[in-house]
Design an enzyme around this catalytic site. Sequence first.
Site, PDB file in Angstrom:
ATOM      1  N   LYS A 122       0.867  -1.179   0.000  1.00 43.12           N
ATOM      2  CA  LYS A 122       0.000   0.000   0.000  1.00 43.12           C
ATOM      3  C   LYS A 122       0.901   1.225   0.000  1.00 43.12           C
ATOM      4  O   LYS A 122       2.053   1.151   0.450  1.00 43.12           O
ATOM      5  CB  LYS A 122      -0.877   0.003   1.256  1.00 43.12           C
ATOM      6  CG  LYS A 122      -2.118   0.855   1.138  1.00 43.12           C
ATOM      7  CD  LYS A 122      -3.263   0.137   0.441  1.00 43.12           C
ATOM      8  CE  LYS A 122      -4.398   1.079   0.141  1.00 43.12           C
ATOM      9  NZ  LYS A 122      -5.586   0.370  -0.382  1.00 43.12           N
ATOM     10  N   ASP A 162      -6.951   4.315  -4.706  1.00 43.59           N
ATOM     11  CA  ASP A 162      -7.617   4.201  -3.408  1.00 43.59           C
ATOM     12  C   ASP A 162      -8.235   5.587  -3.170  1.00 43.59           C
ATOM     13  O   ASP A 162      -8.457   6.334  -4.153  1.00 43.59           O
ATOM     14  CB  ASP A 162      -6.621   3.812  -2.290  1.00 43.59           C
ATOM     15  CG  ASP A 162      -7.310   3.422  -0.985  1.00 43.59           C
ATOM     16  OD1 ASP A 162      -7.836   2.312  -0.910  1.00 43.59           O
ATOM     17  OD2 ASP A 162      -7.343   4.242  -0.045  1.00 43.59           O
TER      18      ASP A 162
END
Length: 449
Positions: A122, A162
Site C-alpha cells: 500500500k 484508493d
Amino acid sequence: MKAFMESVKVKDPDQKEFHQAVMEVVDSVKPVLDRNPQYRKANVLSRIVEPERTIIFRVPWMDDRGEIHVNRGFRIEMNSAIGPYKGGLRFHPSVNLSILKFLAFEQVFKNALTTLPMGGGKGGSDFDPKGKSDNEVMRFCQSFMCELFRHVGPNTDVPAGDIGVGAREIGFLFGMYKKLRNEFTGVLTGKSLNWGGSLIRPEATGFGCVYFASEMLATKGESLSGKRCLISGSGNVAQYTVEKILDLGGAVLTLSDSSGYIYDEAGIDRQKLAFVKKLKNVSRGRIKEYADKYKEAVYTPRDGAVLFNPLWNHKADCAFPCATENEINQTDAGHLVKNGVRLVCEGANMPTMPDGVKVFQDSGVLYAPAKASNAGGVAVSGLEMSQNSMRLSWPRNEVDERLQFIMKSIHKACVTVAEEYGSPGNYVIGANIAGFIKVVNAMIDQGLV
Ligand code: NDP
C-alpha cells in the site's frame, strides 16, 4: 498472544490503526498456531507484521501560483510470499505510516483470499487532491512517480487507486512512469480502458461487495430485493455499490462525504446516481448539492462534536460502509442493530471499530469484514494484470463472471474455514484464517528470507 501484541505496540507506539488491524488477525489465528506448531517454530507472526520494505520520500511540487509545496510519499511493500506487491495508493491529508501499514497488512490477506498470485502493499501521500486544479494534481503525480518508479514494476510492485486516486491520477502516474522507464507495461492497475485498463475495474469493488452480500443473505434464504440499504461515502466504491444494489432490486437511502450526508427516503434511483457520479467524478462537488437538487432529500452536515454518525441511525435492513476506516463505533453499531439492520458488508477498509464488530456479532448480524467483502477491486486488478501480460482484453461479461466467481469462492472459503475452526457464521475468523494459512505456508516454503 498478549506478549506478542505488546511487542508490536512497543516497536511503533503511535501506530494505532496498525495495532488494530494486527490485533484482529492475531485474535483469529491463535487456534491455527495451536494446531500447527511449525508456524510458531518458524515465528511467522513476527515475520508477517514486519513490512519487507518501507519507502518514504520527499514529493516537492509547484502550485498554479508558483508556490512550492512539499508532501511526503510512502510505499509499504508488506509481503511478497505469493506474488508481486499489490495494493492501492491513497492521497489524503490523514495518510501516515500507521494508516498505510494497516492497509498493507490487510491487503496481504485480502489478496490471498482472491486466489490470485498477488502479494500485499500500500502507499500514498498526505497530499490532498481536493480543491487542486488538474495541472496541480498532474505536477504532484509526476513528482511522486519520479521517486516511486525505481521501486515498482509489473513483476515487482503494482500499485492501483484508493481514496483520492482515481482514473485521473492513475493516468498522470502512468504517463511519468512510461517516460522514465521508456516502456509500456502494466505497472499500475485502474488504467483507462483505451490504454490497458480492464472492463469492470471501476465497478469491481462496489459490485464485488454486493455480490458478497448476496451470498451472505443466500445462507438465510434471502436476497437484496426489496431491502432498504444505508451507504456511506460517495466515491468509487459507494457509487458502484449503489448501482449493483439497484440492479438487484434493493433501495439505497443514504450517501455521504467528509462534510456530511444525505438521506433520501424516496431512494437514490438511477437518474440520481448518474447525478452523483457527475458531481463527484467530473465537477468534484460536495454531496450537499444532491439535496439542493432533489428536494425530497435531507442534508445533515457533519458535526464533529457528536459522538456518533447519524447516517447509521435510520430504519434499514442492510448497511454498506464505503467511505473510510473507523466510521462505525460501538454506538453506531447499536443504532444499526436497533433500527433493524441484519447485514453489514464493508466496502471501505476497516470501517467498523472492534467494539462495533462485537455488537454486530453478539446480535447475530451477518457481518463481512473488508478483507473478504471488498476484495473484488484487487481481484479485477489481478485480472487487469493478466490481460496486460497477454496483451489482450476480455469482454465485460467475462470479467464480471470471473469477479462473481471470485467473490463466491471467497465467501465459500470464509464459511468453510469458520466452520472448521468451530465458529460457524463468523466471517472475521473465516477470512483471517483462510488468508493467513495461504500466506504463511508460502513463506515457510520459501525459507527464511
Ligand atoms: P474515493 O476517494 O473515491 O471516495 C472516498 C469517499 O469517502 C468520499 O466520499 C470521501 O469524501 C469519503 N471520505 C474519505 N475520508 C473520509 C473521512 N475521513 N470521513 C468521512 N468521509 C470520508 O475512495 P474509494 O471509494 O476508492 O475508497 C473508499 C474506501 O474503500 C476506502 O476505505 C478504500 O481504502 C476502500 N477500498 C477502495 C478500493 C477501490 O477499488 N477504490 C478497493 C478496496 C477498498 P470526501 O470527498 O469529502 O473526501
